[in-house]
Design a protein around this motif. Structure first.
Motif, short mmCIF file in Angstrom:
data_model
loop_
_atom_site.label_atom_id
_atom_site.label_comp_id
_atom_site.label_asym_id
_atom_site.label_seq_id
_atom_site.Cartn_x
_atom_site.Cartn_y
_atom_site.Cartn_z
N ASP A 60 0.77 -1.34 0.04
CA ASP A 60 0.06 -0.03 -0.02
C ASP A 60 0.82 1.40 -0.10
O ASP A 60 1.34 1.55 1.21
CB ASP A 60 -0.96 -0.07 1.23
CG ASP A 60 -1.75 1.27 1.25
OD1 ASP A 60 -1.68 2.17 0.37
OD2 ASP A 60 -2.72 1.52 2.15
N SER A 62 0.27 4.28 0.13
CA SER A 62 -0.23 5.16 0.88
C SER A 62 0.16 4.99 2.39
O SER A 62 -0.13 5.77 3.35
CB SER A 62 -1.72 5.20 0.88
OG SER A 62 -2.42 4.13 1.46
N ASN A 63 0.56 3.53 2.87
CA ASN A 63 0.96 3.16 3.75
C ASN A 63 2.26 2.06 3.99
O ASN A 63 1.86 1.23 3.96
CB ASN A 63 -0.33 2.47 4.90
CG ASN A 63 0.20 2.17 6.18
OD1 ASN A 63 1.01 2.34 6.82
ND2 ASN A 63 -0.81 1.20 6.85
N SER A 64 3.17 2.65 3.54
CA SER A 64 4.42 1.79 3.34
C SER A 64 4.75 1.14 4.47
O SER A 64 5.73 -0.12 4.19
CB SER A 64 5.64 2.65 2.71
OG SER A 64 6.06 3.49 3.92
N GLN A 65 4.56 1.43 5.79
CA GLN A 65 4.81 0.58 6.96
C GLN A 65 3.76 -0.38 7.24
O GLN A 65 3.70 -0.89 8.47
CB GLN A 65 5.23 1.36 7.96
CG GLN A 65 6.44 2.29 7.54
CD GLN A 65 7.52 1.41 7.45
OE1 GLN A 65 8.06 0.57 8.00
NE2 GLN A 65 8.40 1.76 6.25
N LEU A 66 2.97 -0.68 6.37
CA LEU A 66 1.75 -1.68 6.72
C LEU A 66 2.23 -2.97 7.40
O LEU A 66 3.18 -3.48 6.70
CB LEU A 66 0.92 -1.87 5.45
CG LEU A 66 -0.28 -2.96 5.43
CD1 LEU A 66 -1.43 -2.13 5.99
CD2 LEU A 66 -0.61 -3.25 4.05
N GLU A 67 1.74 -3.21 8.53
CA GLU A 67 2.44 -4.51 9.25
C GLU A 67 2.51 -5.72 8.37
O GLU A 67 3.68 -6.46 8.49
CB GLU A 67 2.09 -4.66 10.68
CG GLU A 67 2.81 -5.12 11.62
CD GLU A 67 2.28 -4.96 12.89
OE1 GLU A 67 3.19 -5.42 13.91
OE2 GLU A 67 1.21 -4.83 13.18
N ARG A 69 2.35 -6.23 5.06
CA ARG A 69 2.82 -6.21 3.73
C ARG A 69 3.64 -7.18 3.51
O ARG A 69 4.35 -7.61 4.19
CB ARG A 69 3.37 -4.59 3.50
CG ARG A 69 4.84 -4.62 4.18
CD ARG A 69 5.25 -3.05 3.92
NE ARG A 69 6.62 -2.97 4.35
CZ ARG A 69 7.09 -3.15 5.57
NH1 ARG A 69 6.12 -2.97 6.64
NH2 ARG A 69 8.42 -2.90 5.75
N TYR A 92 5.46 5.72 -4.39
CA TYR A 92 5.98 6.05 -3.05
C TYR A 92 6.54 7.20 -3.08
O TYR A 92 7.05 7.87 -1.96
CB TYR A 92 6.90 4.87 -3.06
CG TYR A 92 6.17 3.54 -2.54
CD1 TYR A 92 5.77 3.24 -1.29
CD2 TYR A 92 5.92 2.67 -3.62
CE1 TYR A 92 5.46 2.31 -0.87
CE2 TYR A 92 5.31 1.35 -3.45
CZ TYR A 92 5.10 1.10 -1.83
OH TYR A 92 4.39 -0.28 -1.54
N ASN A 118 11.14 5.91 0.53
CA ASN A 118 9.74 5.56 0.87
C ASN A 118 9.71 4.23 -0.04
O ASN A 118 9.74 4.34 -1.26
CB ASN A 118 8.83 6.58 0.58
CG ASN A 118 7.56 6.07 1.35
OD1 ASN A 118 7.48 5.29 2.33
ND2 ASN A 118 6.34 6.54 0.95
#
Length: 297
Positions: A60, A62-67, A69, A92, A118
Motif C-alpha cells: 500500500d 499510502s501506508n508503506s509501513q503496513l505491518e 505487507r 511511493y 519510501n
C-alpha cells in the motif's frame, strides 16, 4: 491458484508486458538523468520485479509501513536504477526525486537507503546479504504472528558469495515457506562471464540440495514467471515447509540489442544517440513480446 489473485488471462499478460516496457524505458531515462547506472542487471530483472509489484505483492503506497505487507529485498542492490522507477510509478515518491538520481543531495541513489527512500524495505548494495535479511523478516513475522511473503531478488554473480548459502540453510532449517528467492541468472557479472569468474551452475540442483522447492523459468516470459510465483505462494498457503527458489534464465540488458548479453553493460551511461537507439530497440522487443502473448495466451 493462490487465493485473491485474478486469472492470468491474455488481458493480464498484455497489461504486464506493457508495464514492463514502460519500466524499462523509465529505467533508461533515470540513468540519463543521473548520468549513469547499472543498466544491464536492471533490465534483466525487470520482468520479475514488474510481476511481483504489479500483480502479486500485498503493498500500500499510502501506508508503506503496513505491518502485514509483503517484503521485497533487492539483494542485487546496485540495480536501484531499475527498482526505483517502479517505486516512483507506484506512488511511493514523486518523479522529481528520480530526476536527480544519484546526484548531490538526492535521496534516491545508486543503492537505495530505506531511511531515505519510501517503499524500500531495507538498505542493500553490499552483495550477498539479501537472503539473510529475508530470513530475518520471515522469522520476525513468525514471532509476531503476522503472515506475509518475503521475496528476495539476487543475481547469479552475487551467488558466488558464501553468505547466501548460510542464509539458504537457515531458510530451510526454519521451514520458511514464505521466503522466495528469485535468482536473476543472466550469466554475466561485473568482471565478465559468470562461468569464467566463478562457476555456480547447476543453480537449480544447488538450491534443491539446500532444501528448497525449485522452479526454473525463462525470466523474460511473463506466463512462466506468473506460474512460478503462484506456485511459491500456493506452497506457503497450503502449509508447505520449504522455501522456494525461482531460477530465472535471463539476458543482461534484455530488450536493448547493443547491451544484451554483454557484461560490459553491467554499468554504463547513455548519450542522446544511445538513448534513442535503446528506445528503438525496445520498440522491437516489446512488439515481439506482445506477439508472443497474443499467440500463447
Amino acid at each position: 491458484m493462490p487465493a485473491n489473485f485474478k486469472p492470468f488471462d491474455k488481458a493480464e499478460w498484455l497489461r504486464l508486458e506493457k508495464k514492463a516496457d514502460e519500466m524499462r524505458r523509465f529505467c533508461i531515462q533515470t540513468s540519463v538523468w543521473g548520468g549513469s547506472g547499472h543498466l544491464g542487471g536492471s533490465l534483466s530483472a525487470m520482468d520479475a520485479m514488474v510481476a511481483l509489484y504489479y500483480r502479486f505483492m500485498k503493498i500500500d503506497p499510502s501506508n508503506s509501513q503496513l505491518e502485514d505487507r509483503d517484503r521485497f529485498v533487492l539483494s542485487k542492490g546496485h540495480c536501484a536504477v531499475g527498482y526505483a522507477p517502479i517505486l516512483c510509478d507506484l506512488g511511493y515518491f514523486p518523479v522529481d526525486e528520480l530526476k536527480i538520481f544519484n546526484l548531490t543531495g538526492a535521496k534516491v541513489g545508486m543503492h537505495l537507503d530505506c531511511n531515505k527512500v519510501n517503499g524500500t524495505d531495507c538498505s542493500t548494495g553490499s552483495l550477498g546479504h539479501g537472503l539473510s535479511l529475508a530470513v530475518g523478516f520471515a522469522l520476525a513475522g513468525r514471532v509476531k504472528g503476522i503472515d506475509y511473503m518475503n521475496y528476495v531478488l539476487t543475481g547469479d554473480g552475487e551467488l558466488n558469495e558464501g553468505s547466501n548459502w548460510e542464509a539458504a540453510m537457515s531458510a530451510a532449517q526454519f521451514k520458511l515457506s514464505n521466503v522466495v528467492v528469485l535468482a536473476d541468472n543472466n550469466k554475466c557479472m561485473i568482471d565478465g562471464r559468470v562461468d569464467d569468474e566463478m562457476r555456480i551452475e547447476p543453480l537449480d540442483k544447488k538450491f534443491e540440495s539446500f532444501g528448497f522447492n525449485v522452479i526454473r523459468v525463462d525470466g523474460h516470459n511473463m506466463k512462466e514467471l506468473n506460474d512460478a510465483i503462484e506456485a511459491a505462494i500456493k506452497n506457503h498457503q497450503d502449509g508447505g515447509d520449504k522455501p522456494t527458489a525461482i531460477i530465472m534464465d535471463t539476458y543482461k540488458g534484455a530488450g536493448v540489442d547493443f547491451m544484451e548479453d554483454n557484461y560490459l553493460w553491467h554499468y554504463g551511461s547513455l548519450d542522446e544517440e544511445k538513448q534513442a537507439a535503446a528506445y528503438s530497440s525496445l520498440d522491437k522487443y516489446y512488439a515481439a513480446r506482445v506477439e508472443r502473448a497474443e499467440k500463447e495466451a
